[in-house]
Scaffold this motif. Structure first.
Motif, short mmCIF file in Angstrom:
data_model
loop_
_atom_site.label_atom_id
_atom_site.label_comp_id
_atom_site.label_asym_id
_atom_site.label_seq_id
_atom_site.Cartn_x
_atom_site.Cartn_y
_atom_site.Cartn_z
N LEU A 36 4.77 5.35 2.63
CA LEU A 36 5.00 6.74 3.18
C LEU A 36 5.33 6.63 4.63
O LEU A 36 6.17 7.40 4.99
CB LEU A 36 3.76 7.50 3.03
CG LEU A 36 3.34 7.76 1.61
CD1 LEU A 36 1.93 8.54 1.35
CD2 LEU A 36 4.45 8.65 0.67
N ARG A 37 4.77 5.63 5.38
CA ARG A 37 5.36 5.50 6.92
C ARG A 37 6.61 4.96 6.91
O ARG A 37 7.19 5.45 7.95
CB ARG A 37 4.20 4.54 7.38
CG ARG A 37 3.11 4.89 8.41
CD ARG A 37 2.45 3.99 9.02
NE ARG A 37 1.24 3.81 8.26
CZ ARG A 37 0.71 2.86 7.80
NH1 ARG A 37 1.47 1.77 7.78
NH2 ARG A 37 -0.61 3.06 7.19
N ALA A 38 7.18 4.54 5.98
CA ALA A 38 8.51 4.02 5.90
C ALA A 38 9.40 5.07 5.47
O ALA A 38 10.61 4.79 5.46
CB ALA A 38 8.79 2.78 4.95
N GLY A 39 9.06 6.23 5.42
CA GLY A 39 9.87 7.39 4.91
C GLY A 39 10.12 7.67 3.39
O GLY A 39 10.95 8.59 2.85
N ALA A 75 0.29 3.84 1.65
CA ALA A 75 0.31 4.35 3.15
C ALA A 75 1.74 3.81 3.71
O ALA A 75 2.28 4.33 4.43
CB ALA A 75 -0.79 4.23 3.85
N ASP A 76 1.87 2.52 3.50
CA ASP A 76 3.18 1.65 4.26
C ASP A 76 4.36 2.45 3.56
O ASP A 76 5.35 2.49 4.54
CB ASP A 76 3.04 0.30 3.96
CG ASP A 76 1.96 -0.63 4.45
OD1 ASP A 76 1.31 -0.11 5.57
OD2 ASP A 76 1.65 -1.77 4.02
N GLN A 94 9.06 8.59 -0.64
CA GLN A 94 8.05 9.67 -1.12
C GLN A 94 7.63 9.17 -2.64
O GLN A 94 8.53 8.56 -3.49
CB GLN A 94 8.56 11.11 -1.33
CG GLN A 94 10.13 11.15 -1.77
CD GLN A 94 10.69 12.26 -2.22
OE1 GLN A 94 10.80 12.89 -0.91
NE2 GLN A 94 11.41 12.70 -3.06
N THR A 97 13.50 6.94 -1.40
CA THR A 97 14.19 7.86 -0.22
C THR A 97 15.37 8.08 -0.31
O THR A 97 16.11 7.36 -0.92
CB THR A 97 13.35 6.80 1.10
OG1 THR A 97 13.72 7.67 2.26
CG2 THR A 97 14.38 5.75 1.13
N SER A 128 0.87 -1.28 0.10
CA SER A 128 -0.02 -0.13 0.04
C SER A 128 0.85 1.19 0.10
O SER A 128 1.96 1.05 0.62
CB SER A 128 -0.96 0.10 1.30
OG SER A 128 -0.11 0.21 2.55
#
Length: 46
Positions: free
Chosen positions: A14-17, A11-12, A19, A32, A9
């Motif tokens: 983005l949560r991991a840093g 969201a996963d 872009q 990243t 996903s």
């Protein structure tokens, strides 16, 4: 040797840093910044 990370996903990722870098047919290409340069990953949304 490093492999290519695959997220299920956005969201996963983005949560991991990561872009968003580009859109693909099945999701997104994300990146990243690391000490060694850019790290790329794929997000599969289908």
């Amino acid at each position: 040797m490093a492999g290519l990370m695959v997220f299920r996903s956005l969201a996963d990722a983005l949560r991991a840093g990561f872009q968003i870098y580009d859109r693909t047919q099945d999701g997104y290409l994300v990146r990243t910044r690391t000490q060694s340069g850019w790290a790329m990953a794929i997000v599969t949304c289908k």
